[in-house]
Design a protein around this motif. Sequence first.
Motif, PDB file in Angstrom:
ATOM      1  N   TYR A 109      35.322  30.145  53.023  1.00 45.93           N
ATOM      2  CA  TYR A 109      36.114  30.892  52.041  1.00 45.93           C
ATOM      3  C   TYR A 109      36.207  30.109  50.728  1.00 45.93           C
ATOM      4  CZ  TYR A 109      39.868  33.619  50.001  1.00 45.93           C
ATOM      5  OH  TYR A 109      40.599  34.404  49.172  1.00 45.93           O
ATOM      6  N   ARG A 151      34.890  31.748  47.285  1.00 43.16           N
ATOM      7  CA  ARG A 151      35.835  32.356  46.369  1.00 43.16           C
ATOM      8  C   ARG A 151      36.469  31.407  45.358  1.00 43.16           C
ATOM      9  NH1 ARG A 151      34.175  36.670  47.333  1.00 43.16           N
ATOM     10  NH2 ARG A 151      35.220  38.440  48.318  1.00 43.16           N
ATOM     11  N   GLU A 207      31.503  36.588  50.871  1.00 45.62           N
ATOM     12  CA  GLU A 207      30.969  37.045  49.582  1.00 45.62           C
ATOM     13  C   GLU A 207      30.667  38.532  49.618  1.00 45.62           C
ATOM     14  OE1 GLU A 207      27.768  34.392  48.729  1.00 45.62           O
ATOM     15  OE2 GLU A 207      29.064  33.030  47.579  1.00 45.62           O
ATOM     16  N   THR A 225      35.751  41.793  45.840  1.00 45.61           N
ATOM     17  CA  THR A 225      36.879  41.012  45.319  1.00 45.61           C
ATOM     18  C   THR A 225      38.065  41.898  44.971  1.00 45.61           C
ATOM     19  OG1 THR A 225      35.787  41.145  43.183  1.00 45.61           O
ATOM     20  CG2 THR A 225      35.571  39.068  44.379  1.00 45.61           C
TER      21      THR A 225
END
Lengths: 418, 323
Positions: free
Chosen positions: B139, B143, B206, B210
């Motif tokens: 993660y 991100r 990914e 988002t």
Amino acid sequence: MRSKTLNSILLIVVLCMAAFGVAAQDQISITVAGWSSNPAEDAALQARLDAFMAENPNVSVAFVPSSDHTVTMQTAFASGEYPQVFYVDSSRLPDWVEAGVVAVGEDEIENPEGLYPDLLDIFTLDGVTYCPAKDFSTMALQYNKDLFDAAGLEYPNADWTWDDLRAAAEALTDADAGVIGLVTPPNFERWLPFLYQAGGDLFDEDGNLALDSDAGRAALEFYVGFSTDGIGGTPSSVDSGWGGEAFGLGRAAMAMEGNWVIQFLLDNYPDLNWGVTELPAGEAGEATMAFTVCYGVAANIEGAEAEAAWDVVNFLTNDEGALSVAESSFGPMPTRISAAEAYIESWESRTEGANVDAQDFNAFIAGSEYSHRWQLPVGYGPFVDAFNAGLEQAFTGSITVDDMIFEVTLVAEEIQGG
Amino acid sequence: MATTAMTRSAPAETAGGGGGGLGRRLLTIFGLSFLILFALIQTVPFVLTISNSFKCLPGTRQAPEAFIPSQLNFIDCRTASGASIPLEDSVSGLTFKPSMEGYDEVLGTYPFPSWFANTVIYAVFVTVLRLAFDSLAGYALARMDFPGRRIMFFVVLGTLMIPAVVLIIPRFIILREIGILNTYQGLIFALAADAFGVFLMKQFFESIPTEIEEAAQVDGANRFTMFFRIVLPMATPALTALTIFSFQGTWNNFMDALIIVGGKADLWNLPLGMAQLRGQFGETLEWNTFLAGAVFTTIPMAILFFVFQRYFVEGVSYSGLKG
């Protein structure tokens, strides 16, 4: 004043007693590292260790088998913490002595005269004896009685020569039935007896490889001939994993295996009708190989611990220990002459109803009279690999015996030069 | 697996609705026979493993192909004196009389239950730790923007390119220096995170849009809340895959176990124990005992697979957002 002196004397006495008490209860624990050949043998060893602990309450002994003893030990040596007692295969001794992990056993071995001299010799390097052998196996000739009967041949006996062996293999080979006369594993140590039988030796006095000799050539020609003439072959040529299996399945009429083959054949091929005799003799007489391991004691222990380790080793290898090997053995022989009879007797009772005569196993014991050590100088691993690869090629006829000798000699020179 | 493939191809077949003709039918028959053949190739070794584990030794060596038990009660492989019974007393043609010798040997003579318990311990701990470490690392790499992120990712990825064999000795030396060779924690610690898992989780995170996290941020969620409450639950397919890979990998791990806990027999796992059953020289191997051990070793993996198979299939059709 007086009471003070008395008190201090008392105090000293009490302290001494306490110290003694601690010493008396001081437990020494010994680990014996080896490998497991079969559960029956493990159980017998454990019983023997239990007997030792009953006699020596201050020592606790544990047997720790490993699936890959050599790797496990090398790892333990590298970590600096290794078992106090461990199996040392005769072929590993030079390496491990050089690594400084095996203690000298000269003055520690109980009654060394009672051991077969050859066995004591195998674990002696440059005049220094390191450890007493645990048990041993010699190579002998196994033959399939049914196949001999069908071919109308006399069974092999101890007086056989190379020519007899070859003639029998020729007569027994039956290509249509997929039977070969003799199974010849492509292994250096299986071929070595023939070198000695031909009067050859592995090294000359200066320590140089001596295979490039008449005896070396004759022994190789003889061994390779079984394959190239189609009267013998490797275990894989008859779809088997090893010689014992090829023999058990009846695909090889004769095999040259050691004592480990006995229990294997009895367990897996109870119907097989077979016998054992000594290996044939060559020009220079009889010879066979002795395969053995000893109980090595760690070089990094001292004092009471070392003493306890030697006590365990002697308990396992003295006359009584040899008897217990004789009675519980799944194959390998006791290392003391005193237990040879007990060994055969124990097989007598365990082969009742089987198609083999336990008296035949005397052939393995007879081999101890003329056995040679399975041991090479440090660093000879690549030589053995090259030799085995060469044998495989020679069997298929893709290289000649002369080529092979030339190649392995080069490898040996490289090892000696390096 | 084969069954799912078959049920999926079935609707396609009926959808053709007679417009196919002979060629199409031939194709189906050919496809089916190919699948059946392949299924046989996959299952025959397993069937032989089970049948030979119930045989007496002579049967395993001389008639390994006999796979039909001819009776349901077990016979004794040895006479009173301990000798093997002859082959014809236990095998005839393709049928054999079952015996429990192999299982008795495995459970009676060897510390099999303790190997089993150790294997469970290693597999559970390593899997749990990997799920935690790999998903957190994945993660972060997917991100969060921190200096050196790309380099760090390439370093992690780079370790995948190194053959595992190369790492054995350094790993051994490190563990020895720390002093946790031949301990449970030594093996668990060494396997607790792996580059493959980090890579897998990163790629998966990914693929999650988002927008979801941004929406959560608007609602006042911090990084950890976002990760644990939103992203992680959505990552079930990847976590499942990772669980299966780690559990199975650790269950079958021989090399690391040999190097790290090989020196202490009471810490052995099943693969090390199985090697012990093989014997030192592998030649005088007792097949029924060995295969009985193999059956015990396989069963938990088989159960795991059948339980999680559903998730595999479901995991193909996950999605966070519509359109």
